[in-house]
Design an enzyme around this catalytic site. Sequence first.
Site, PDB file in Angstrom:
ATOM      1  N   HIS A  17       0.836  -1.208   0.000  1.00 19.25           N
ATOM      2  CA  HIS A  17       0.000   0.000   0.000  1.00 19.25           C
ATOM      3  C   HIS A  17       0.872   1.261   0.000  1.00 19.25           C
ATOM      4  CE1 HIS A  17      -3.127  -2.627   2.283  1.00 19.25           C
ATOM      5  NE2 HIS A  17      -3.567  -2.476   1.049  1.00 19.25           N
ATOM      6  N   LYS A  41     -16.134  -6.612   6.286  1.00 20.61           N
ATOM      7  CA  LYS A  41     -15.599  -7.591   7.245  1.00 20.61           C
ATOM      8  C   LYS A  41     -15.144  -6.856   8.502  1.00 20.61           C
ATOM      9  CE  LYS A  41     -12.102 -10.273   6.353  1.00 20.61           C
ATOM     10  NZ  LYS A  41     -11.024 -10.888   5.570  1.00 20.61           N
ATOM     11  N   ARG A  90      -2.100  -6.676  -7.877  1.00 18.63           N
ATOM     12  CA  ARG A  90      -0.955  -7.580  -7.672  1.00 18.63           C
ATOM     13  C   ARG A  90      -0.857  -8.634  -8.752  1.00 18.63           C
ATOM     14  NH1 ARG A  90      -2.985  -8.293  -1.650  1.00 18.63           N
ATOM     15  NH2 ARG A  90      -4.837  -8.311  -2.956  1.00 18.63           N
ATOM     16  N   SER A 128      -3.118  -7.790   3.235  1.00 16.84           N
ATOM     17  CA  SER A 128      -3.417  -7.540   4.651  1.00 16.84           C
ATOM     18  C   SER A 128      -3.895  -8.827   5.316  1.00 16.84           C
ATOM     19  CB  SER A 128      -4.505  -6.466   4.776  1.00 16.84           C
ATOM     20  OG  SER A 128      -4.059  -5.246   4.228  1.00 16.84           O
TER      21      SER A 128
END
Length: 160
Positions: A17, A41, A90, A128
């Site tokens: 990030h 979440k 990614r 993460s």
Amino acid sequence: MAIALCPGSFDPPTNGHIDIAERAARHFDRVLVAVVANPSKRPLFDGPERVRLLSEALAHIANVEVVAFDGLLVEFARRRGATVMLKGVRGASDLGYEVQMASMNASLAPEIDTVFMAARPEWSFVSSTLVKEVAALGGTVSALVPPGVARALRDRLEPG
Ligand code: PNS
């Protein structure tokens, strides 16, 4: 003045990030890193903690601002004058959902474009979710996250 918005949950922020925000800051006058305060979440770190961790890790870049937001992302972008949503990708597995979100956002706000920035290879495997899993199981993540995040993970996850 070209303003880019980099939205995400950042639970927690990773070096991937930070790298995207640093590189975005070279191409835009201003970069707003927008932390979704209440992600779908339940997060490990609450909104203010994630804003603090990101602000600390990005304090060295003058044209980056970390902000919390809730509600519809495109409305927040409009209010803040951002014309670009900038997303790090990614690999192919990120792209499907990201393109779907970009198309939804484009249908809601055609004047805002989504721009994808490829993650650097050294961060392409870092998420993460995996960082939290490894840290919770006692693995070392200090090479993958800013120092303040590594400390916060230790404080949060280490017993006693
Ligand atoms: O880091 P994440 O969890 O992949 O980020 C997802 C995020 C925050 C970019 C996405 O959930 C989002 O845009 N949320 C804001 C609510 C919204 O506008 N939803 C419609 C998106 S098409």
